[in-house]
Design an enzyme around this catalytic site. Structure first.
Site, PDB file in Angstrom:
ATOM      1  N   HIS A 188       0.811  -1.223   0.000  1.00  0.00           N
ATOM      2  CA  HIS A 188       0.000   0.000   0.000  1.00  0.00           C
ATOM      3  C   HIS A 188       0.840   1.266   0.000  1.00  0.00           C
ATOM      4  CE1 HIS A 188      -3.597  -2.488   1.739  1.00  0.00           C
ATOM      5  NE2 HIS A 188      -3.415  -2.670   0.462  1.00  0.00           N
TER       6      HIS A 188
ATOM      7  N   CYS B 260       3.058  15.085 -13.151  1.00  0.00           N
ATOM      8  CA  CYS B 260       4.372  15.033 -13.832  1.00  0.00           C
ATOM      9  C   CYS B 260       5.323  14.039 -13.171  1.00  0.00           C
ATOM     10  CB  CYS B 260       5.013  16.415 -13.892  1.00  0.00           C
ATOM     11  SG  CYS B 260       5.674  16.990 -12.312  1.00  0.00           S
TER      12      CYS B 260
ATOM     13  N   CYS C  67       2.158  20.936  -6.931  1.00  0.00           N
ATOM     14  CA  CYS C  67       3.481  20.555  -7.430  1.00  0.00           C
ATOM     15  C   CYS C  67       4.274  21.818  -7.745  1.00  0.00           C
ATOM     16  CB  CYS C  67       3.321  19.708  -8.688  1.00  0.00           C
ATOM     17  SG  CYS C  67       4.891  19.287  -9.468  1.00  0.00           S
TER      18      CYS C  67
HETATM   19  P1  NAD Z   1      -7.042  -3.276  10.546  1.00  0.00           P
HETATM   20  O1  NAD Z   1      -7.150  -1.948  11.237  1.00  0.00           O
HETATM   21  O2  NAD Z   1      -8.171  -3.714   9.683  1.00  0.00           O
HETATM   22  O3  NAD Z   1      -6.825  -4.442  11.623  1.00  0.00           O
HETATM   23  C1  NAD Z   1      -5.870  -4.367  12.624  1.00  0.00           C
HETATM   24  C2  NAD Z   1      -6.061  -5.576  13.523  1.00  0.00           C
HETATM   25  O4  NAD Z   1      -4.959  -5.622  14.435  1.00  0.00           O
HETATM   26  C3  NAD Z   1      -7.344  -5.526  14.374  1.00  0.00           C
HETATM   27  O5  NAD Z   1      -7.975  -6.785  14.401  1.00  0.00           O
HETATM   28  C4  NAD Z   1      -6.816  -5.159  15.769  1.00  0.00           C
HETATM   29  O6  NAD Z   1      -7.649  -5.612  16.806  1.00  0.00           O
HETATM   30  C5  NAD Z   1      -5.470  -5.854  15.746  1.00  0.00           C
HETATM   31  N1  NAD Z   1      -4.493  -5.314  16.677  1.00  0.00           N
HETATM   32  C6  NAD Z   1      -4.382  -4.046  17.129  1.00  0.00           C
HETATM   33  N2  NAD Z   1      -3.312  -3.931  17.944  1.00  0.00           N
HETATM   34  C7  NAD Z   1      -2.738  -5.165  18.014  1.00  0.00           C
HETATM   35  C8  NAD Z   1      -1.617  -5.680  18.697  1.00  0.00           C
HETATM   36  N3  NAD Z   1      -0.849  -4.921  19.491  1.00  0.00           N
HETATM   37  N4  NAD Z   1      -1.312  -6.984  18.519  1.00  0.00           N
HETATM   38  C9  NAD Z   1      -2.074  -7.796  17.728  1.00  0.00           C
HETATM   39  N5  NAD Z   1      -3.155  -7.349  17.065  1.00  0.00           N
HETATM   40  C10 NAD Z   1      -3.490  -6.044  17.201  1.00  0.00           C
HETATM   41  O7  NAD Z   1      -5.676  -3.270   9.785  1.00  0.00           O
HETATM   42  P2  NAD Z   1      -5.281  -3.946   8.408  1.00  0.00           P
HETATM   43  O8  NAD Z   1      -5.857  -5.308   8.299  1.00  0.00           O
HETATM   44  O9  NAD Z   1      -3.823  -3.709   8.262  1.00  0.00           O
HETATM   45  O10 NAD Z   1      -6.034  -3.047   7.306  1.00  0.00           O
HETATM   46  C11 NAD Z   1      -6.000  -1.664   7.425  1.00  0.00           C
HETATM   47  C12 NAD Z   1      -5.424  -0.906   6.248  1.00  0.00           C
HETATM   48  O11 NAD Z   1      -5.023   0.321   6.796  1.00  0.00           O
HETATM   49  C13 NAD Z   1      -4.203  -1.502   5.662  1.00  0.00           C
HETATM   50  O12 NAD Z   1      -4.441  -1.630   4.335  1.00  0.00           O
HETATM   51  C14 NAD Z   1      -3.076  -0.482   5.893  1.00  0.00           C
HETATM   52  O13 NAD Z   1      -2.597  -0.031   4.633  1.00  0.00           O
HETATM   53  C15 NAD Z   1      -3.707   0.712   6.512  1.00  0.00           C
HETATM   54  N6  NAD Z   1      -3.135   1.226   7.788  1.00  0.00           N
HETATM   55  C16 NAD Z   1      -1.779   1.231   7.987  1.00  0.00           C
HETATM   56  C17 NAD Z   1      -1.276   1.703   9.183  1.00  0.00           C
HETATM   57  C18 NAD Z   1       0.231   1.678   9.381  1.00  0.00           C
HETATM   58  O14 NAD Z   1       0.977   1.783   8.407  1.00  0.00           O
HETATM   59  N7  NAD Z   1       0.718   1.532  10.621  1.00  0.00           N
HETATM   60  C19 NAD Z   1      -2.114   2.178  10.187  1.00  0.00           C
HETATM   61  C20 NAD Z   1      -3.512   2.182   9.947  1.00  0.00           C
HETATM   62  C21 NAD Z   1      -3.998   1.690   8.741  1.00  0.00           C
END
Ligand code: NAD
Length: 252
Positions: free
Chosen positions: A120, A131, A153
């Site tokens: 992502h 550009c 930009c």
């Molecule tokens: P999600 O938010 O759908 O799911 C996160 C899961 O992790 C939940 O089930 C939650 O309960 C669990 N969780 C939270 N803390 C935890 C811990 N300490 N240990 C274990 N489990 C834990 O996230 P996803 O499935 O990655 O999808 C969300 C989308 O959002 C992704 O596509 C991503 O690109 C983006 N995102 C990225 C970030 C980042 O880069 N840190 C942050 C938020 C969202």
């Protein structure tokens, strides 16, 4: 036997592990996830932040820049879960990490760039959608801080955007292909901190499982693949992965 012990028993004889990570691996670094109990989507409507709205609505871009400034993602540091994956890499047990995350914390923890596929995108750079000019995110945040609410930009005046994939935006081809190759070649896949509900990303562990890999999930809370995985280990990623990595390296 506890689910952690089951996971250790399943993974010990499998040499080529693939990690598939989501936002939950970074909550212990202070970055909120999207769908967890305190997730971003409990406060903000995701339909406000589609790619289409970003390119057509200046207000969406202004809000996106403000959220980027206040998100803290650029200041976050890796946590024990990221470091446990580095330990597995250094021990020769990890093929690589396919991540949905945009925070760069796997590389900050010590994984080389070639060990990480970012499905992502990432928050480190900003690109012009017209550009292709590129800047560090810090450079553009400095412009927002100085009062440019929707900075254009500097080369062509076009719309600029952090190099993350928004809803409705195409996935990066090279990364998707590499993730599919790794999924086909691994002996086991471990999904960490993801609800496994965002597609096409969540196909990666499914493809691994379909080609014969063992499938372990480490997550707090339910996921969409709980019925498909071989073992589900509930619990915090930092503590769980530290135990898992220590035991797999000791058992090697
Ligand atoms: P999600 O938010 O759908 O799911 C996160 C899961 O992790 C939940 O089930 C939650 O309960 C669990 N969780 C939270 N803390 C935890 C811990 N300490 N240990 C274990 N489990 C834990 O996230 P996803 O499935 O990655 O999808 C969300 C989308 O959002 C992704 O596509 C991503 O690109 C983006 N995102 C990225 C970030 C980042 O880069 N840190 C942050 C938020 C969202």
């Amino acid at each position: 036997m506890s689910s952690l012990e089951e996971a250790i028993a399943l993974l010990t004889p499998r040499r080529r592990l693939l990690a598939f990570t989501g936002a939950g691996i970074s909550t212990e670094s202070g970055i909120p996830d999207f769908r967890g109990p305190d997730g971003v989507w409990t406060k903000i409507d995701p339909s406000e932040f589609t790619f289409d709205k970003y390119v057509t609505n200046p207000e969406t871009r202004k809000r996106s820049w403000q959220m980027r400034v206040s998100s803290g993602v650029l200041d976050a540091a890796p946590n024990p879960a990221h470091r446990a994956l580095v330990d597995l890499w250094n021990a020769g047990r990890l093929m690589g990490v396919v991540t949905q995350n945009i925070d760069g914390l796997h590389q900050a923890a010590g994984l080389p760039d070639e060990a990480v596929v970012e499905l992502h995108g990432n928050v480190r750079t900003v690109d012009c959608l017209e550009c292709g000019a590129s800047w560090t995110t810090e450079e553009v945040i400095a412009r927002v801080d100085a009062g440019e609410e929707d900075p254009p930009c500097t080369e062509c005046g076009g719309i600029i955007k952090v190099s993350v994939i928004s809803f409705g935006q195409a996935m990066p081809m090279r990364e998707v292909e590499l993730a599919q190759q790794w999924a086909a070649r691994c002996d086991a896949v471990v999904a960490i901190g993801s609800t496994l509900s965002v597609y096409p990303a969540a196909y990666v562990p499914l493809e691994a499982k379909e080609t014969g890999a063992a499938y372990v999930i480490v997550n707090q809370g339910p996921t969409d693949h709980d019925d498909i995985a071989d073992v589900v280990v509930p619990g915090p990623a930092g503590e769980t992965l530290t135990s898992l990595a220590t035991r797999l390296i000791t058992n090697a």
